[in-house]
Structures are given as C-alpha cells and as structure tokens.
Design a protein around this motif. Structure first.
Motif, PDB file in Angstrom:
ATOM      1  N   GLY A 187       0.777  -1.228   0.000  1.00 49.78           N
ATOM      2  CA  GLY A 187       0.000   0.000   0.000  1.00 49.78           C
ATOM      3  C   GLY A 187       0.808   1.276   0.000  1.00 49.78           C
ATOM      4  N   GLY A 188       2.118   1.197  -0.075  1.00 47.38           N
ATOM      5  CA  GLY A 188       2.890   2.438  -0.034  1.00 47.38           C
ATOM      6  C   GLY A 188       4.355   2.246  -0.360  1.00 47.38           C
ATOM      7  N   GLY A 189       5.075   3.342  -0.250  1.00 51.98           N
ATOM      8  CA  GLY A 189       6.502   3.310  -0.518  1.00 51.98           C
ATOM      9  C   GLY A 189       7.088   4.705  -0.427  1.00 51.98           C
ATOM     10  N   ARG A 190       8.396   4.773  -0.472  1.00 49.32           N
ATOM     11  CA  ARG A 190       9.067   6.074  -0.451  1.00 49.32           C
ATOM     12  C   ARG A 190      10.320   6.004  -1.296  1.00 49.32           C
ATOM     13  N   VAL A 191      10.764   7.177  -1.751  1.00 53.25           N
ATOM     14  CA  VAL A 191      12.002   7.295  -2.510  1.00 53.25           C
ATOM     15  C   VAL A 191      13.133   7.531  -1.525  1.00 53.25           C
TER      16      VAL A 191
END
Length: 200
Positions: A187-191
């Motif tokens: 459901g998500g993530g980040r750089v």
C-alpha cells in the motif's frame, strides 16, 4: 519493507542524438560497459551479506548488457521483464533529436507528458502503469530487487511514488548507469535516493 533499485542502462553511442526507443541493435558503448561494471561493483558492496535477490531487465540489448555484470557480481540470474521496456515511441523511433525539434507533436510530448502520446506509440501514463505493476509485485517484505530499465520509465516510477504528475518528468534526472532506491511496503513506498552514479 522491500529495498528496490531502479537502474538505468549504461551509455550507448546514439545517446543524446537519436531517439532509440525500441529499435533493435542498440548496445552499450565502451563507456557504457565500464559504467555497468562500476555499477555492479557498487551494488555488490551495498548488498553484501543480504542474501538472495531478484534481478529483472527490460527486453532491450542495452539493459541486458547492463544487467549482466550486476548478475555476475551478485550471483543472480537476469530475468527479462517486458513491463520494464522502453516507452514505445512509434513513428519517432530512430529519428534524430534535431529533426524532431521541428515537430509540434514532439513539442507537446515534452511539455504535456501527462496527456501526450507519440505517433503510433504509447503514452508515459501507460509506461507508468507497466512499471507500477512490477513494483506492486514486490511491495512486501523480502530480498532486494534490482530493476534495469530506461530513463523515462524510471522517471515515471519515481513520480508515481512521490505523488507527482507526469508533467513534472523533467524535474528528475536519471542519468545512464544511475541507480535510484525505493523502499516499498503493501500500500505504499518512499524514494530513498535518486540518480546515484558510480564513476568507472
């Protein structure tokens, strides 16, 4: 959380002059091969002791050639993933950038990337959906994943994670043989990083 690396292929002799798209026979230059070897060494240091992982590459020769030294350095097998392929540039494929500069459709492509499409090709949104499917497969805890792809496809993935529109594509630099890191979860993530380069 999953560590995912987005790797752009190394340099080739048509870089910056010809819109190669999916044209056959585009291989790494000597510089590109050196870049790929340096990148492989950097990833091997970074992932030392991490155990198994997954290495996927687009079907283009230049991505396979970039992935090969990474596979050797990490003891992985390269798997071909069509969803990592270059944007299909249709009638523009193989044309010089100087020639394209006079085409109003080319101007629209470079200013309205969220809605424009190359003649007979695909939109950047379609490319974003493709790489998005790949990222969704790995949005869970597990061993690191390395995806070897192309500049605009990687930009599309980064913009998606950042929640930015595709018209912002030119705000992100994705150099040849660069590596950008993501952290993904359901459901998500980040750089984590963008456009890291290793000098050969």
């Amino acid at each position: 959380m999953r560590q995912v690396f987005l790797v752009r292929h190394g340099s080739h002799d048509r870089l910056g002059r010809i819109l190669c798209g999916r044209m056959p026979g585009v291989s790494l230059s000597e510089t590109g091969r050196a870049e790929a070897r340096a990148l492989a060494r950097a990833l091997a240091r970074r992932l030392a002791g991490r155990g198994d992982g997954t290495l996927l590459a687009s079907p283009r020769d230049r991505t396979a050639e970039t992935a090969a030294p990474i596979a050797a350095a990490l003891g992985l097998t390269v798997e071909t993933e069509p969803d990592l392929d270059e944007i299909e540039t249709g009638a523009w494929t193989g044309r010089g950038f100087d020639e394209l500069a006079a085409d109003p459709l080319w101007a629209a492509w470079n200013t309205e990337r969220a809605t424009a499409r190359s003649p007979g090709g695909e939109s950047m949104a379609e490319a974003q959906a493709r790489i998005g499917r790949v990222l969704d497969r790995f949005a869970a805890d597990g061993a690191p994943v390395i995806l070897v792809s192309h500049g605009d496809v990687i930009r599309a993935a980064l913009l998606g994670i950042l929640g930015l529109g595709l018209d912002a594509y030119d705000r992100i630099v994705v150099d040849p043989a660069s590596c950008s890191e993501l952290a993904l979860w359901p459901g998500g993530g980040r750089v984590v990083s963008i456009n890291e380069r290793t000098v050969p």
